[in-house]
Motif scaffolding. Structure first.
Motif, PDB file in Angstrom:
ATOM      1  N   ALA A  64       0.831  -1.207   0.000  1.00  0.00           N
ATOM      2  CA  ALA A  64       0.000   0.000   0.000  1.00  0.00           C
ATOM      3  C   ALA A  64       0.866   1.257   0.000  1.00  0.00           C
ATOM      4  CB  ALA A  64      -0.932  -0.009   1.214  1.00  0.00           C
ATOM      5  N   ARG A  65       1.941   1.263   0.797  1.00  0.00           N
ATOM      6  CA  ARG A  65       2.844   2.413   0.830  1.00  0.00           C
ATOM      7  C   ARG A  65       3.498   2.614  -0.528  1.00  0.00           C
ATOM      8  NH1 ARG A  65       7.850   2.447   1.245  1.00  0.00           N
ATOM      9  NH2 ARG A  65       8.028   0.418   2.235  1.00  0.00           N
ATOM     10  N   TYR A  66       3.961   1.519  -1.149  1.00  0.00           N
ATOM     11  CA  TYR A  66       4.591   1.592  -2.467  1.00  0.00           C
ATOM     12  C   TYR A  66       3.611   2.171  -3.495  1.00  0.00           C
ATOM     13  CZ  TYR A  66       6.647   0.230  -6.905  1.00  0.00           C
ATOM     14  OH  TYR A  66       7.148   0.262  -8.174  1.00  0.00           O
ATOM     15  N   GLU A  67       2.382   1.672  -3.484  1.00  0.00           N
ATOM     16  CA  GLU A  67       1.372   2.167  -4.433  1.00  0.00           C
ATOM     17  C   GLU A  67       1.097   3.652  -4.209  1.00  0.00           C
ATOM     18  OE1 GLU A  67      -2.043  -0.368  -4.057  1.00  0.00           O
ATOM     19  OE2 GLU A  67      -1.019  -2.063  -5.011  1.00  0.00           O
ATOM     20  N   ALA A  68       0.985   4.063  -2.964  1.00  0.00           N
ATOM     21  CA  ALA A  68       0.707   5.473  -2.668  1.00  0.00           C
ATOM     22  C   ALA A  68       1.874   6.363  -3.094  1.00  0.00           C
ATOM     23  CB  ALA A  68       0.421   5.649  -1.177  1.00  0.00           C
ATOM     24  N   GLU A  69       3.103   5.926  -2.799  1.00  0.00           N
ATOM     25  CA  GLU A  69       4.286   6.723  -3.141  1.00  0.00           C
ATOM     26  C   GLU A  69       4.500   6.820  -4.644  1.00  0.00           C
ATOM     27  OE1 GLU A  69       7.392   4.784  -0.960  1.00  0.00           O
ATOM     28  OE2 GLU A  69       6.951   5.893   0.886  1.00  0.00           O
ATOM     29  N   ASN A  70       4.009   5.843  -5.391  1.00  0.00           N
ATOM     30  CA  ASN A  70       4.237   5.809  -6.831  1.00  0.00           C
ATOM     31  C   ASN A  70       2.992   6.149  -7.644  1.00  0.00           C
ATOM     32  OD1 ASN A  70       7.133   4.820  -7.215  1.00  0.00           O
ATOM     33  ND2 ASN A  70       6.322   3.477  -5.628  1.00  0.00           N
ATOM     34  N   GLY A  71       1.970   6.667  -6.980  1.00  0.00           N
ATOM     35  CA  GLY A  71       0.766   7.097  -7.677  1.00  0.00           C
ATOM     36  C   GLY A  71       0.003   5.969  -8.336  1.00  0.00           C
ATOM     37  N   LEU A  72       0.126   4.769  -7.807  1.00  0.00           N
ATOM     38  CA  LEU A  72      -0.593   3.614  -8.349  1.00  0.00           C
ATOM     39  C   LEU A  72      -1.899   3.436  -7.589  1.00  0.00           C
ATOM     40  CD1 LEU A  72       2.505   1.251  -8.483  1.00  0.00           C
ATOM     41  CD2 LEU A  72       1.584   2.643 -10.336  1.00  0.00           C
ATOM     42  N   GLY A  73      -2.691   2.527  -8.036  1.00  0.00           N
ATOM     43  CA  GLY A  73      -3.945   2.252  -7.345  1.00  0.00           C
ATOM     44  C   GLY A  73      -5.056   3.153  -7.839  1.00  0.00           C
ATOM     45  N   GLU A  74      -6.178   3.010  -7.199  1.00  0.00           N
ATOM     46  CA  GLU A  74      -7.380   3.730  -7.628  1.00  0.00           C
ATOM     47  C   GLU A  74      -7.294   5.215  -7.268  1.00  0.00           C
ATOM     48  OE1 GLU A  74     -12.090   2.630  -7.549  1.00  0.00           O
ATOM     49  OE2 GLU A  74     -10.607   1.239  -6.735  1.00  0.00           O
ATOM     50  N   LYS A  75      -7.816   6.046  -8.152  1.00  0.00           N
ATOM     51  CA  LYS A  75      -7.848   7.490  -7.903  1.00  0.00           C
ATOM     52  C   LYS A  75      -9.302   7.937  -7.877  1.00  0.00           C
ATOM     53  CE  LYS A  75      -3.380   8.450 -10.002  1.00  0.00           C
ATOM     54  NZ  LYS A  75      -2.871   7.127 -10.035  1.00  0.00           N
ATOM     55  N   PHE A  76      -9.580   8.942  -7.061  1.00  0.00           N
ATOM     56  CA  PHE A  76     -10.943   9.438  -6.907  1.00  0.00           C
ATOM     57  C   PHE A  76     -10.961  10.929  -7.180  1.00  0.00           C
ATOM     58  CE2 PHE A  76     -10.298   5.772  -4.204  1.00  0.00           C
ATOM     59  CZ  PHE A  76     -11.346   4.946  -4.582  1.00  0.00           C
ATOM     60  N   SER A  77     -12.052  11.387  -7.763  1.00  0.00           N
ATOM     61  CA  SER A  77     -12.144  12.809  -8.124  1.00  0.00           C
ATOM     62  C   SER A  77     -12.773  13.637  -7.006  1.00  0.00           C
ATOM     63  CB  SER A  77     -12.937  12.980  -9.423  1.00  0.00           C
ATOM     64  OG  SER A  77     -14.219  12.420  -9.278  1.00  0.00           O
ATOM     65  N   SER A  78     -13.314  12.958  -5.991  1.00  0.00           N
ATOM     66  CA  SER A  78     -13.909  13.698  -4.876  1.00  0.00           C
ATOM     67  C   SER A  78     -13.858  12.846  -3.612  1.00  0.00           C
ATOM     68  CB  SER A  78     -15.370  14.058  -5.179  1.00  0.00           C
ATOM     69  OG  SER A  78     -16.170  12.883  -5.155  1.00  0.00           O
ATOM     70  N   VAL A  79     -14.021  13.525  -2.487  1.00  0.00           N
ATOM     71  CA  VAL A  79     -14.062  12.823  -1.204  1.00  0.00           C
ATOM     72  C   VAL A  79     -15.290  11.915  -1.148  1.00  0.00           C
ATOM     73  CG1 VAL A  79     -14.277  13.115   1.293  1.00  0.00           C
ATOM     74  CG2 VAL A  79     -12.757  14.611  -0.007  1.00  0.00           C
ATOM     75  N   ASP A  80     -16.407  12.389  -1.686  1.00  0.00           N
ATOM     76  CA  ASP A  80     -17.625  11.573  -1.687  1.00  0.00           C
ATOM     77  C   ASP A  80     -17.412  10.265  -2.442  1.00  0.00           C
ATOM     78  OD1 ASP A  80     -19.039  13.422  -0.198  1.00  0.00           O
ATOM     79  OD2 ASP A  80     -19.847  14.448  -1.959  1.00  0.00           O
ATOM     80  N   GLU A  81     -16.714  10.345  -3.573  1.00  0.00           N
ATOM     81  CA  GLU A  81     -16.428   9.144  -4.365  1.00  0.00           C
ATOM     82  C   GLU A  81     -15.531   8.181  -3.579  1.00  0.00           C
ATOM     83  OE1 GLU A  81     -14.298   8.086  -8.613  1.00  0.00           O
ATOM     84  OE2 GLU A  81     -15.051  10.132  -8.309  1.00  0.00           O
ATOM     85  N   LEU A  82     -14.528   8.730  -2.917  1.00  0.00           N
ATOM     86  CA  LEU A  82     -13.637   7.913  -2.071  1.00  0.00           C
ATOM     87  C   LEU A  82     -14.428   7.246  -0.946  1.00  0.00           C
ATOM     88  CD1 LEU A  82     -10.920   6.938  -0.852  1.00  0.00           C
ATOM     89  CD2 LEU A  82     -10.777   9.161   0.262  1.00  0.00           C
ATOM     90  N   MET A  83     -15.272   8.024  -0.259  1.00  0.00           N
ATOM     91  CA  MET A  83     -16.043   7.482   0.858  1.00  0.00           C
ATOM     92  C   MET A  83     -17.018   6.409   0.390  1.00  0.00           C
ATOM     93  SD  MET A  83     -14.642   8.845   3.376  1.00  0.00           S
ATOM     94  CE  MET A  83     -15.699   8.279   4.678  1.00  0.00           C
ATOM     95  N   ALA A  84     -17.611   6.582  -0.779  1.00  0.00           N
ATOM     96  CA  ALA A  84     -18.516   5.583  -1.324  1.00  0.00           C
ATOM     97  C   ALA A  84     -17.753   4.278  -1.586  1.00  0.00           C
ATOM     98  CB  ALA A  84     -19.177   6.089  -2.602  1.00  0.00           C
ATOM     99  N   ASP A  85     -16.544   4.406  -2.122  1.00  0.00           N
ATOM    100  CA  ASP A  85     -15.725   3.221  -2.388  1.00  0.00           C
ATOM    101  C   ASP A  85     -15.364   2.508  -1.083  1.00  0.00           C
ATOM    102  OD1 ASP A  85     -14.091   1.614  -4.414  1.00  0.00           O
ATOM    103  OD2 ASP A  85     -12.563   2.200  -2.946  1.00  0.00           O
ATOM    104  N   LEU A  86     -14.976   3.285  -0.070  1.00  0.00           N
ATOM    105  CA  LEU A  86     -14.635   2.701   1.226  1.00  0.00           C
ATOM    106  C   LEU A  86     -15.842   2.000   1.844  1.00  0.00           C
ATOM    107  CD1 LEU A  86     -12.416   5.515   2.765  1.00  0.00           C
ATOM    108  CD2 LEU A  86     -11.661   3.263   1.994  1.00  0.00           C
ATOM    109  N   THR A  87     -17.000   2.612   1.763  1.00  0.00           N
ATOM    110  CA  THR A  87     -18.225   2.024   2.306  1.00  0.00           C
ATOM    111  C   THR A  87     -18.568   0.734   1.587  1.00  0.00           C
ATOM    112  OG1 THR A  87     -19.031   4.218   2.898  1.00  0.00           O
ATOM    113  CG2 THR A  87     -20.661   2.455   2.810  1.00  0.00           C
ATOM    114  N   ASP A  88     -18.407   0.714   0.262  1.00  0.00           N
ATOM    115  CA  ASP A  88     -18.678  -0.496  -0.510  1.00  0.00           C
ATOM    116  C   ASP A  88     -17.729  -1.631  -0.145  1.00  0.00           C
ATOM    117  OD1 ASP A  88     -20.726   0.828  -1.794  1.00  0.00           O
ATOM    118  OD2 ASP A  88     -19.582   1.216  -3.635  1.00  0.00           O
ATOM    119  N   ALA A  89     -16.508  -1.271   0.247  1.00  0.00           N
ATOM    120  CA  ALA A  89     -15.503  -2.286   0.585  1.00  0.00           C
ATOM    121  C   ALA A  89     -15.837  -2.996   1.895  1.00  0.00           C
ATOM    122  CB  ALA A  89     -14.118  -1.646   0.669  1.00  0.00           C
ATOM    123  N   LEU A  90     -16.624  -2.368   2.740  1.00  0.00           N
ATOM    124  CA  LEU A  90     -16.978  -2.983   4.022  1.00  0.00           C
ATOM    125  C   LEU A  90     -18.038  -3.983   3.779  1.00  0.00           C
ATOM    126  CD1 LEU A  90     -17.066   0.162   6.291  1.00  0.00           C
ATOM    127  CD2 LEU A  90     -15.237  -1.499   6.079  1.00  0.00           C
TER     128      LEU A  90
END
Length: 90
Positions: A64-90
């Protein structure tokens, strides 16, 4: 920490099995056996007892640290989009 302190060689004995594993671990942390033992001794004095916490990062955190430091992984255009993704993951 002063580096001009006099050095004293000493002999130590330990069980044969953990030594190569410990040496690999210390190497991964950037230390040799002598440095690791000196760190242990100094920290024992600071803590006035048996210390410790230097650890390897668990693989999921390292990834996770490697992905964050290298700009990999999923990107979100808003906080709401990020929160929706996090909620779906639960």
């Amino acid at each position: 920490m002063p580096t001009n302190l006099p050095e004293r060689q000493t002999r130590a004995s330990w069980q044969a099995q953990p030594c190569p594993e410990a040496m690999r671990l210390f190497s991964q942390l950037g230390f040799d056996m002598s440095t690791a033992l000196n760190m242990f001794l100094r920290q024992a004095l600071v803590d006035n007892g048996i210390p410790f916490t230097p650890r390897r990062e668990n693989p999921a955190s390292a990834r996770a640290r490697y992905e964050a430091e290298n700009g990999l992984g999923e990107k979100f255009s808003s906080v709401d989009e990020l929160m929706a993704d996090l909620t779906d993951a639960l």
